[in-house]
Design a protein around this motif. Structure first.
Motif, mmCIF file in Angstrom:
data_model
loop_
_atom_site.group_PDB
_atom_site.id
_atom_site.type_symbol
_atom_site.label_atom_id
_atom_site.label_comp_id
_atom_site.label_asym_id
_atom_site.label_seq_id
_atom_site.Cartn_x
_atom_site.Cartn_y
_atom_site.Cartn_z
ATOM 1 N N GLY A 186 0.819 -1.202 0.000
ATOM 2 C CA GLY A 186 0.000 0.000 0.000
ATOM 3 C C GLY A 186 0.858 1.259 0.000
ATOM 4 O O GLY A 186 0.559 2.227 -0.718
ATOM 5 N N LEU A 187 1.937 1.237 0.780
ATOM 6 C CA LEU A 187 2.848 2.381 0.804
ATOM 7 C C LEU A 187 3.522 2.567 -0.547
ATOM 8 O O LEU A 187 3.675 3.704 -1.027
ATOM 9 N N GLN A 188 3.915 1.462 -1.161
ATOM 10 C CA GLN A 188 4.524 1.521 -2.495
ATOM 11 C C GLN A 188 3.566 2.137 -3.506
ATOM 12 O O GLN A 188 3.963 2.957 -4.356
ATOM 13 N N LEU A 189 2.299 1.763 -3.412
ATOM 14 C CA LEU A 189 1.288 2.296 -4.324
ATOM 15 C C LEU A 189 1.079 3.797 -4.108
ATOM 16 O O LEU A 189 1.035 4.576 -5.070
ATOM 17 N N VAL A 190 0.982 4.212 -2.847
ATOM 18 C CA VAL A 190 0.769 5.635 -2.539
ATOM 19 C C VAL A 190 1.955 6.473 -2.999
ATOM 20 O O VAL A 190 1.781 7.534 -3.639
ATOM 21 N N LEU A 191 3.166 6.028 -2.695
ATOM 22 C CA LEU A 191 4.349 6.775 -3.108
ATOM 23 C C LEU A 191 4.488 6.807 -4.627
ATOM 24 O O LEU A 191 4.903 7.819 -5.203
ATOM 25 N N GLY A 192 4.146 5.690 -5.286
ATOM 26 C CA GLY A 192 4.214 5.662 -6.741
ATOM 27 C C GLY A 192 3.263 6.656 -7.378
ATOM 28 O O GLY A 192 3.623 7.373 -8.321
ATOM 29 N N VAL A 193 2.032 6.711 -6.846
ATOM 30 C CA VAL A 193 1.060 7.680 -7.367
ATOM 31 C C VAL A 193 1.530 9.104 -7.102
ATOM 32 O O VAL A 193 1.468 9.983 -7.974
ATOM 33 N N GLY A 194 2.034 9.337 -5.871
ATOM 34 C CA GLY A 194 2.478 10.677 -5.525
ATOM 35 C C GLY A 194 3.657 11.151 -6.349
ATOM 36 O O GLY A 194 3.753 12.331 -6.714
ATOM 37 N N MET A 195 4.560 10.234 -6.661
ATOM 38 C CA MET A 195 5.766 10.613 -7.399
ATOM 39 C C MET A 195 5.541 10.726 -8.901
ATOM 40 O O MET A 195 6.062 11.646 -9.541
ATOM 41 N N TYR A 196 4.758 9.817 -9.471
ATOM 42 C CA TYR A 196 4.736 9.699 -10.929
ATOM 43 C C TYR A 196 3.414 10.079 -11.585
ATOM 44 O O TYR A 196 3.342 10.176 -12.799
ATOM 45 N N LEU A 197 2.359 10.289 -10.813
ATOM 46 C CA LEU A 197 1.091 10.683 -11.411
ATOM 47 C C LEU A 197 0.690 12.116 -11.080
ATOM 48 O O LEU A 197 -0.238 12.643 -11.691
ATOM 49 N N ILE A 198 1.359 12.739 -10.116
ATOM 50 C CA ILE A 198 1.064 14.128 -9.777
ATOM 51 C C ILE A 198 2.008 15.023 -10.572
ATOM 52 O O ILE A 198 3.233 14.942 -10.399
ATOM 53 N N PRO A 199 1.501 15.873 -11.437
ATOM 54 C CA PRO A 199 2.366 16.645 -12.347
ATOM 55 C C PRO A 199 3.339 17.583 -11.648
ATOM 56 O O PRO A 199 4.379 17.909 -12.208
ATOM 57 N N VAL A 200 3.014 18.050 -10.442
ATOM 58 C CA VAL A 200 3.864 19.050 -9.796
ATOM 59 C C VAL A 200 5.109 18.452 -9.156
ATOM 60 O O VAL A 200 5.994 19.200 -8.725
ATOM 61 N N THR A 201 5.219 17.133 -9.092
ATOM 62 C CA THR A 201 6.399 16.524 -8.496
ATOM 63 C C THR A 201 7.617 16.780 -9.367
ATOM 64 O O THR A 201 7.594 16.485 -10.565
ATOM 65 N N PRO A 202 8.698 17.340 -8.813
ATOM 66 C CA PRO A 202 9.889 17.638 -9.626
ATOM 67 C C PRO A 202 10.465 16.387 -10.266
ATOM 68 O O PRO A 202 10.472 15.308 -9.665
ATOM 69 N N ALA A 203 10.950 16.546 -11.485
ATOM 70 C CA ALA A 203 11.515 15.406 -12.199
ATOM 71 C C ALA A 203 12.736 14.845 -11.488
ATOM 72 O O ALA A 203 13.006 13.641 -11.549
ATOM 73 N N SER A 204 13.498 15.715 -10.811
ATOM 74 C CA SER A 204 14.681 15.246 -10.095
ATOM 75 C C SER A 204 14.299 14.314 -8.949
ATOM 76 O O SER A 204 15.011 13.351 -8.655
ATOM 77 N N TRP A 205 13.166 14.597 -8.291
ATOM 78 C CA TRP A 205 12.691 13.704 -7.238
ATOM 79 C C TRP A 205 12.307 12.341 -7.807
ATOM 80 O O TRP A 205 12.579 11.310 -7.222
ATOM 81 N N ARG A 206 11.661 12.369 -8.958
ATOM 82 C CA ARG A 206 11.236 11.115 -9.587
ATOM 83 C C ARG A 206 12.437 10.258 -9.962
ATOM 84 O O ARG A 206 12.439 9.043 -9.780
ATOM 85 N N ALA A 208 15.417 10.372 -8.572
ATOM 86 C CA ALA A 208 16.073 9.911 -7.357
ATOM 87 C C ALA A 208 15.315 8.760 -6.700
ATOM 88 O O ALA A 208 15.915 7.858 -6.108
ATOM 89 N N PHE A 209 13.981 8.785 -6.796
ATOM 90 C CA PHE A 209 13.155 7.775 -6.141
ATOM 91 C C PHE A 209 13.034 6.488 -6.961
ATOM 92 O O PHE A 209 12.739 5.430 -6.407
ATOM 93 N N MET A 210 13.292 6.559 -8.267
ATOM 94 C CA MET A 210 13.050 5.413 -9.137
ATOM 95 C C MET A 210 13.816 4.149 -8.723
ATOM 96 O O MET A 210 13.232 3.057 -8.701
ATOM 97 N N PRO A 211 15.141 4.212 -8.402
ATOM 98 C CA PRO A 211 15.827 2.968 -7.998
ATOM 99 C C PRO A 211 15.184 2.301 -6.787
ATOM 100 O O PRO A 211 15.037 1.082 -6.751
ATOM 101 N N LEU A 212 14.785 3.112 -5.795
ATOM 102 C CA LEU A 212 14.126 2.551 -4.616
ATOM 103 C C LEU A 212 12.768 1.973 -4.974
ATOM 104 O O LEU A 212 12.379 0.920 -4.453
ATOM 105 N N HIS A 213 12.040 2.642 -5.859
ATOM 106 C CA HIS A 213 10.723 2.176 -6.277
ATOM 107 C C HIS A 213 10.822 0.815 -6.986
ATOM 108 O O HIS A 213 10.042 -0.102 -6.708
ATOM 109 N N VAL A 214 11.801 0.688 -7.864
ATOM 110 C CA VAL A 214 11.992 -0.568 -8.591
ATOM 111 C C VAL A 214 12.419 -1.681 -7.638
ATOM 112 O O VAL A 214 11.870 -2.800 -7.666
ATOM 113 N N TYR A 215 13.387 -1.376 -6.769
ATOM 114 C CA TYR A 215 13.858 -2.386 -5.817
ATOM 115 C C TYR A 215 12.741 -2.838 -4.882
ATOM 116 O O TYR A 215 12.578 -4.032 -4.614
#
Length: 241
Positions: A95-115, A117-124
């Motif tokens: 559930g946490l993975q799903l919430v963070l994924g939506v927050g990082m990659y579906l909300i347009p205002v999230t900075p690309a640099s954050w996305r 940086a978070f991608m390796p952790l998201h994949v792992y």
């Protein structure tokens, strides 16, 4: 994509193993056990292995409800086994993975640099959760066999025990194939091609375009390499001009 035929073969093998696993778990509860029901009896518990195998993503919440409701009806304590601890942990982390994924990659205002940086952790985290759920399922079906088989016992290898052991092997095979496919570098989308497409479509890409490109990258580490490639491309254009 490199080795397309090998990729398709591995994908078909993984799909076949998953479908056969679903058939096996239904065969187990319908033929060897009491079937499926929702009346607080033994047949209600059988929804738990069925939904764990078939509904890792969509139906896992209902699978937890089934086992808790069965335990409550039978006056069995909840959350006493390692299987239950790890199972609930996997559900919470998913559930946490799903919430963070939506927050990082579906909300347009999230900075690309954050996305990026978070991608390796998201994949792992996704791969870890997938592996953990398979391990929890193996623990659960083994626990059910040990507690459920009385005469003959599990150690005597009755037909049900052998059948469910094969189900466990199929789950491991399915998981191994999926992990192999997901970690093959040659089957990942090349980030340079994505950046080249954005560059040729208009030069100065805005934040939403970069975010869209990053969302397609299977490994966050490629995002940094892609950024270097973009800088080199821009430098080359300046020199040419």
């Amino acid at each position: 994509m490199e080795n397309l035929k090998h990729f398709l073969l591995a994908l078909c093998a993984a799909t076949a193993a998953g479908l056969v696993s679903i058939i096996f778990v239904f065969r187990w509860v319908l033929y060897f056990k009491e079937g499926l029901a929702w009346d607080g009896g033994l047949a209600e518990f059988n929804w738990h292995p069925v939904l764990i195998v078939t509904g890792f993503i969509f139906l896992q919440g209902i699978a937890m409800v089934a086992v808790f409701d069965f335990h409550n009806a039978a006056n069995i304590p909840n959350m006493y086994s390692l299987h239950s601890w790890l199972g609930l942990t996997a559900v919470i982390l998913y559930g946490l993975q799903l919430v963070l994924g939506v927050g990082m990659y579906l909300i347009p205002v999230t900075p690309a640099s954050w996305r990026a940086a978070f991608m390796p952790l998201h994949v792992y985290s996704g791969l870890l959760l997938f592996t953990s759920v398979i391990a929890v399922a193996l623990m659960g079906i083994t626990e059910k066999l040990i507690f459920g088989l009385k005469d003959p016992k599990y150690k005597d290898s009755p037909p049900e025990a052998i059948f469910v052991n094969v189900l466990g092997v199929l789950l491991v095979l399915f998981g191994g194939l999926i992990l192999w496919i997901a970690t093959r570098t040659s089957w990942k989308r090349p980030s340079d091609q994505i950046l080249h497409s954005l560059h040729t479509n208009g030069g100065g890409e805005d934040n939403s375009k970069v975010a869209s490109a990053l969302s397609q990258l299977p490994d966050g580490s490629d995002a940094y390499g892609a950024g270097d490639a973009r800088k080199r491309s821009n430098k080359s254009d300046e020199q040419a001009n």
